[in-house]
Design a protein around this motif. Structure first.
Motif, PDB file in Angstrom:
ATOM      1  N   ASP A   3      -4.241   0.362   7.804  1.00 23.41           N
ATOM      2  CA  ASP A   3      -5.000   1.593   7.553  1.00 23.41           C
ATOM      3  C   ASP A   3      -6.513   1.305   7.560  1.00 23.41           C
TER       4      ASP A   3
ATOM      5  N   VAL B 234      -7.471  -0.505  -5.118  1.00 26.12           N
ATOM      6  CA  VAL B 234      -7.028  -1.583  -4.233  1.00 26.12           C
ATOM      7  C   VAL B 234      -8.063  -2.698  -4.263  1.00 26.12           C
TER       8      VAL B 234
ATOM      9  N   VAL C   3      -8.579   5.042  -4.268  1.00 21.92           N
ATOM     10  CA  VAL C   3      -7.906   6.083  -3.490  1.00 21.92           C
ATOM     11  C   VAL C   3      -7.438   7.161  -4.465  1.00 21.92           C
TER      12      VAL C   3
ATOM     13  N   TYR D 173       0.830  -1.203   0.000  1.00 26.72           N
ATOM     14  CA  TYR D 173       0.000   0.000   0.000  1.00 26.72           C
ATOM     15  C   TYR D 173       0.868   1.259   0.000  1.00 26.72           C
TER      16      TYR D 173
ATOM     17  N   ILE E 258     -11.550  -0.740  -3.388  1.00 29.20           N
ATOM     18  CA  ILE E 258     -11.517   0.607  -2.832  1.00 29.20           C
ATOM     19  C   ILE E 258     -10.655   1.491  -3.733  1.00 29.20           C
TER      20      ILE E 258
ATOM     21  N   LEU F 137      -9.187   1.820   4.643  1.00 32.91           N
ATOM     22  CA  LEU F 137      -9.384   0.891   3.532  1.00 32.91           C
ATOM     23  C   LEU F 137     -10.497  -0.120   3.814  1.00 32.91           C
ATOM     24  N   SER F 138     -11.083  -0.052   4.993  1.00 32.73           N
ATOM     25  CA  SER F 138     -12.219  -0.931   5.304  1.00 32.73           C
ATOM     26  C   SER F 138     -13.346  -0.107   5.917  1.00 32.73           C
TER      27      SER F 138
ATOM     28  N   VAL G 201      -9.264   8.315   0.540  1.00 32.27           N
ATOM     29  CA  VAL G 201      -9.979   7.102   0.170  1.00 32.27           C
ATOM     30  C   VAL G 201     -11.361   7.512  -0.340  1.00 32.27           C
TER      31      VAL G 201
ATOM     32  N   GLU H 232      -5.090  -7.673   5.103  1.00 33.23           N
ATOM     33  CA  GLU H 232      -5.496  -6.297   5.391  1.00 33.23           C
ATOM     34  C   GLU H 232      -4.285  -5.461   5.767  1.00 33.23           C
TER      35      GLU H 232
END
Lengths: 166, 166
Positions: B106, B64, B122, B48, B120, B109-110, B128, B103
């Motif tokens: 961060d 992502v 960004v 990431y 996702i 991201l969820s 995001v 995962e």
């Protein structure tokens, strides 16, 4: 006539972009591997999070290898390390391995700064083994090809876990 | 006699471990790729951190893709996405791409939990794009193979950057 030829060309281009596999305009690329030449037969973690998870769940030390493709020192170390079968076997059987070209957000992985090549061991108990160092006082986690013996003995050190689960 | 045969065997094993390339006891492995089947011709970021760096420096949105190899929904989406040439070209030319099986730390991201498959976007300004969602209210960033058209229009949305540098 030129116009007609252009139309045919356009149709061909359009066809080629909808049939068969996608090929970049710049030409076909060789898929990148996670190994990046550091040992094609090893099972490399993709990210630090993944590597930590594996280290913990399999109770094996983690070796993190920071390097750059345009750094000659990294390339020299890569050659020696990837061609040393004893080392490759040890890494495969006793270690979790991760090679990174970008720094993580975890400051513990750069105890004396960010440079390459740099090898940091992490215990499965999640402790960065800042005590396992190379030969150079200004770059404590750097190794040169000539230091491969020291690196091996450092790997042996890393294998002695801080807190055995037995 | 058995002893002699064992000695020969040991010598052979010792020899094989010092000559030629390292091969694991369990047999030769196919090197892992960063693409993992999501598009062999794309240039995938490894982590990431790397992906964010590329997004920022090239001023391109990042996609992502969270997935798992043993998740049938991930596999179905992978098949559709990797075989769609228009999508592959768009991802190659206009996006930074990252696929992850673990995962990150961060939480952004969820936005509505950790599940797969999950896509996702960004923005290169590091935001995001929680506003770019799929069809399912309980898993807002999930896509099924039938949602590929929606995914394409979401990619178009992501291409309109939040804060143009021009």
């Amino acid at each position: 006539m030129i116009k007609a030829a252009l139309s045919v060309l356009l149709v061909l281009v359009a066809m080629s972009s909808t049939s068969g596999k996608y090929i970049p305009k710049s030409g076909k690329r060789i898929p990148q591997t996670l190994a990046r030449g550091w040992g094609d037969q090893l099972i490399w973690a993709q990210t630090y999070e993944e590597a930590l998870y594996w280290a913990r769940s399999r109770n094996k030390p983690l070796m993190v290898l920071f390097h750059l493709e345009d750094c000659p020192h990294s390339q020299e170390l890569k050659k020696v390390l990837s061609e040393d079968n004893m080392m490759q076997r040890m890494l495969d059987e006793d270690f979790i391995v991760l090679n990174l070209m970008y720094e993580t957000t975890d400051k513990h992985l750069s105890p004396d700064g960010q440079y390459v090549p740099r090898i940091i061991f992490v215990d499965p108990a999640m402790t960065v083994r800042a005590d396992i160092v190379g030969r150079y006082s200004n770059r404590m986690y750097a190794y040169e090809p000539a230091d491969i013996k020291l690196l091996k003995s450092n790997m042996e050190k890393a294998k002695k876990l801080l807190k055995s689960e037995l």
